[in-house]
Structures are given as C-alpha cells and as structure tokens.
Scaffold this active site. Sequence first.
Site, PDB file in Angstrom:
ATOM      1  N   CYS A   1      -6.416 -17.816  13.754  1.00 12.16           N
ATOM      2  CA  CYS A   1      -5.720 -16.829  14.338  1.00 12.16           C
ATOM      3  C   CYS A   1      -5.541 -17.440  15.599  1.00 12.16           C
ATOM      4  CB  CYS A   1      -6.465 -15.190  14.842  1.00 12.16           C
ATOM      5  SG  CYS A   1      -6.386 -14.269  13.940  1.00 12.16           S
TER       6      CYS A   1
ATOM      7  N   LYS B   1      -3.607   4.698   5.949  1.00 12.24           N
ATOM      8  CA  LYS B   1      -4.487   5.035   7.456  1.00 12.24           C
ATOM      9  C   LYS B   1      -3.953   6.518   7.706  1.00 12.24           C
ATOM     10  CE  LYS B   1      -2.902   0.989  10.625  1.00 12.24           C
ATOM     11  NZ  LYS B   1      -2.416   0.481   8.943  1.00 12.24           N
TER      12      LYS B   1
ATOM     13  N   ASP C   1      -7.696   3.722   9.213  1.00 10.75           N
ATOM     14  CA  ASP C   1      -7.642   3.548   8.164  1.00 10.75           C
ATOM     15  C   ASP C   1      -8.092   3.790   7.016  1.00 10.75           C
ATOM     16  OD1 ASP C   1      -6.076   2.179   6.440  1.00 10.75           O
ATOM     17  OD2 ASP C   1      -6.153   0.498   8.080  1.00 10.75           O
TER      18      ASP C   1
ATOM     19  N   ASP D   1     -12.790  -0.222  11.862  1.00 11.11           N
ATOM     20  CA  ASP D   1     -12.604  -0.925  11.344  1.00 11.11           C
ATOM     21  C   ASP D   1     -14.212  -0.684  10.784  1.00 11.11           C
ATOM     22  OD1 ASP D   1     -10.843   0.603   9.864  1.00 11.11           O
ATOM     23  OD2 ASP D   1     -10.190  -1.448  11.071  1.00 11.11           O
TER      24      ASP D   1
ATOM     25  N   ARG E   1     -10.564  -8.369   9.683  1.00  7.10           N
ATOM     26  CA  ARG E   1     -10.155  -9.290   7.898  1.00  7.10           C
ATOM     27  C   ARG E   1     -10.970 -10.181   8.283  1.00  7.10           C
ATOM     28  NH1 ARG E   1      -4.280  -8.044   8.044  1.00  7.10           N
ATOM     29  NH2 ARG E   1      -4.379  -6.375   7.100  1.00  7.10           N
TER      30      ARG E   1
ATOM     31  N   ARG F   1       0.467  -1.054   0.070  1.00  6.67           N
ATOM     32  CA  ARG F   1      -0.380  -0.149   0.146  1.00  6.67           C
ATOM     33  C   ARG F   1       1.286   1.477  -0.063  1.00  6.67           C
ATOM     34  NH1 ARG F   1      -5.161  -1.078   1.926  1.00  6.67           N
ATOM     35  NH2 ARG F   1      -3.642  -2.653   3.771  1.00  6.67           N
ATOM     36  N   TYR F   2       1.931   1.358   0.846  1.00 11.35           N
ATOM     37  CA  TYR F   2       2.736   2.532   0.669  1.00 11.35           C
ATOM     38  C   TYR F   2       4.312   2.099   0.057  1.00 11.35           C
ATOM     39  CZ  TYR F   2      -0.356   3.802   5.237  1.00 11.35           C
ATOM     40  OH  TYR F   2      -1.037   4.094   5.441  1.00 11.35           O
TER      41      TYR F   2
ATOM     42  N   CYS G   1     -11.265 -12.717  16.933  1.00  6.61           N
ATOM     43  CA  CYS G   1     -12.229 -11.019  17.606  1.00  6.61           C
ATOM     44  C   CYS G   1     -13.040 -10.734  17.243  1.00  6.61           C
ATOM     45  CB  CYS G   1     -10.604 -10.192  17.592  1.00  6.61           C
ATOM     46  SG  CYS G   1      -9.171 -10.213  17.991  1.00  6.61           S
TER      47      CYS G   1
ATOM     48  N   CYS H   1     -12.888  -8.404  13.758  1.00  6.03           N
ATOM     49  CA  CYS H   1     -11.942  -8.083  13.274  1.00  6.03           C
ATOM     50  C   CYS H   1     -11.776  -7.342  11.954  1.00  6.03           C
ATOM     51  CB  CYS H   1     -11.184  -9.813  12.930  1.00  6.03           C
ATOM     52  SG  CYS H   1     -10.055  -9.863  11.944  1.00  6.03           S
TER      53      CYS H   1
ATOM     54  N   ARG I   1       7.237   0.084   2.479  1.00 10.26           N
ATOM     55  CA  ARG I   1       6.808  -1.212   3.161  1.00 10.26           C
ATOM     56  C   ARG I   1       5.677  -2.253   2.749  1.00 10.26           C
ATOM     57  NH1 ARG I   1       3.731   3.952   6.535  1.00 10.26           N
ATOM     58  NH2 ARG I   1       5.155   4.511   4.535  1.00 10.26           N
TER      59      ARG I   1
HETATM   60  S1  SF4 Z   1      -8.120  -8.744  14.886  1.00  8.23           S
HETATM   61 FE1  SF4 Z   1      -8.417 -10.279  13.036  1.00  8.23          FE
HETATM   62  S2  SF4 Z   1      -6.488 -10.745  12.893  1.00  8.23           S
HETATM   63 FE2  SF4 Z   1      -6.311 -10.245  14.187  1.00  8.23          FE
HETATM   64  S3  SF4 Z   1      -5.769 -11.480  16.085  1.00  8.23           S
HETATM   65 FE3  SF4 Z   1      -8.235 -10.751  16.061  1.00  8.23          FE
HETATM   66  S4  SF4 Z   1      -9.516 -12.456  14.836  1.00  8.23           S
HETATM   67 FE4  SF4 Z   1      -7.078 -12.808  14.025  1.00  8.23          FE
END
Ligand code: SF4
Length: 357
Positions: A104, A318, A311, A274, A113, A91-92, A108, A111, A95
């Site tokens: 994972c 960001k 973001d 997000d 993603r 993206r940048y 979460c 999340c 990096r």
């Molecule tokens: S925020 Fe998403 S990518 Fe990060 S640990 Fe939690 S579930 Fe996994």
Amino acid sequence: MPQAATHRSAADLVAAGLAPPERLKELEQVAARYAVGVTADLGELIDSTDRNDPIARQFIPDAAELDRQAGESADPIGDDVHSPIEGIVHRYPDRVLLKLAYVCAVYCRFCFRREMVGPGRRRALSGAALAAALAYIRARPEIWEVILTGGDPLILSARRLRAVTAALALIDHVKVVRIHTRVPIAAPALITPALGRALKAFGKATYVVLHANHARELTPAARAACARLVDAGIPMLSQSVLLRGVNDDPATLSALLRALVECRIKPYYLHHGDLAPGTAHLRTTIAQGQALVRALQGRVSGLCQPAYMLDIPGGHGKSPIGPSYIRAAPGVPEGQCFEVEDFKGGRHAYPPGSAGA
Ligand code: SF4
C-alpha cells in the site's frame, strides 16, 4: 513500480518529527509486528504535538496494537475461505475481488488485511497468478463485477493496470470494474492522466472507491487528484471506517461526508471496525455507531448518507447494521399499523397496505 511511502520505519517517523524520540522503542516494537508507512503528503497533515491527532491515530503505530483481544483474527472478514486461487476472493455469486498488490501507499493502523499486506513479501500478483485469476473470471459467466483491491492496486504502474483493465475489457460477462484505493489521498501525485486512462476498462462501467476517514485528508492536492479521475469520466464512491478518536462524533463525520460530496464522491459505506488484531483501541461499539448514523439523519443531505456496514467475521459477507426508523405501532395488532420516526425524533403512524392497488 511507484514508491509512495516516504517514512517506512520507526526511525523514519521520529527523524521526520512525526513522533517524539521518547516513543522510538514503542514504535519499533509495533513496527516489528505490523507494516509502517506514511507518505510525505499524509506526514504533512499530522500534528505530532497531539497524541490524539485524528490523522496520527490512523498512521502512527501505538503500543496498544500489541494487545490482541479475544475474537480478533488475522483474517477477520474471512478472505481465505473464499479464495479458490491466489489473487481471487469469490464470496458473492456475481462478483470477485482481484487482489493485484500486496503493498500500500500507507499502512493504516486499523487495517483488516494487516496480516496480508506490507513489505517483506511479493509486491504484486505474479504474471502467472494474474493469468490464472483472469482465466478464473473468464470461465465464470456469473461474474458481473470485478473489484480490484489489494493492498492498494493504484500503487501499480499505469502500464500494469492498463494490462489488467484491457484483459477485463475482453470478458463479455464482466460489466463493472471497481477499484478500491487510498492513493488519491496518500500520494495524489500518483494519480496522473495516464493512470486515469489506464483504469478505464473499455466498454465497462469503471468506478473508483476512495478510502477516506477524516475531512482533513481531503487536501487541495487530494481533491485535485480525485477531480482528475472524475473529469476523466470515472465516477467515484467512498468508504470510511468508523474509528474511535478519528471520526466518531457527528460533527467530524458530517464534515467528512460533506467534503466527499463536494468532491463529487458519493459516500457509499461506513464500515464498523473489523476484528483485526491489535485494533480494539480504534473500534467503537455497534451501539455507538448506530447512534452516530442516527445523528446524521436530517443533519446532512441524503447525498451524504453512507450505509453503516458490518463485515460478518468468518467470511459471511457484509450486512447493513444501521438503525431502523420504523417499527410496529405499539398497542396495535402486528402488521396493522407502523410507527415511523422522523429526523427530529417525532413518531408518526403509517398504515399498512398503503402502496396502492
Ligand atoms: S486499509 Fe489496509 S489495505 Fe487499505 S490502504 Fe490501509 S493498509 Fe492498505
């Protein structure tokens, strides 16, 4: 590959007493849509008698996740448009993200993603895809920093991680390797001395960025896991997500930031939530976030202050969105005098051109 999550289904959560039986159907409906995973370490932190427990809000599914709001997106930060090959997000200019794992230790509920990680897909980048990703980095001298992310890269074995960091160590123009993880909190026992050694790319600056959202996550075991990394010579930073009902008040946020600094972890980013699908119930408004960040000013040490970041949807990167403490002084022609606000709310004139000759 280490297996971290202990409770991986709605039935597991109910059987473990992490949610009442009457919520089983609701949990199953959400689990059919989004990955569920809670480790034993985090399960011990959850107060299942309190629906509003800040740890439960982060990990126990909620029917509100099935409500998708306008503007929410499966790829809220635009990874896909900047992914030239599998595993790389560029993206940048200087990096890249190197997404090593698709799983994972925990899942979460907020999340960003959530549509890209979880069981039911390959756990990690294949050997061929990894080789192509490394070749991509090798061929671009402008890449100064490589960020290992996922999923959570620390779910991989020390042997696999060592192979990646050893390959990065051989790329002259890569100077910094940064690793983003939740494992020191979710499964601290996975942070072994061997894993710490595997993370260090020889001759490069290696940083670990811990994802933590509440001071209670920093248990004695999590603190010891972080200390193993720091004592191994790996500086640590943190990123937190501002979450409604989890850390959206000054006292809770201050406790988290202080706890991180006490663990020798420098708070780096406080992310605005997000626009991931089904996460509106966990987001604050930007105005609330700015008021919170303003409340931190003067309340906690400068060492504890993270940058409040948004973001930008669509993959535009960001931007800091914290409050400003300086403005043009009222009633004075533009650029002739500023007014700066102190941490108590007092306002003071500051002349232009005061930087010296
Ligand atoms: S925020 Fe998403 S990518 Fe990060 S640990 Fe939690 S579930 Fe996994």
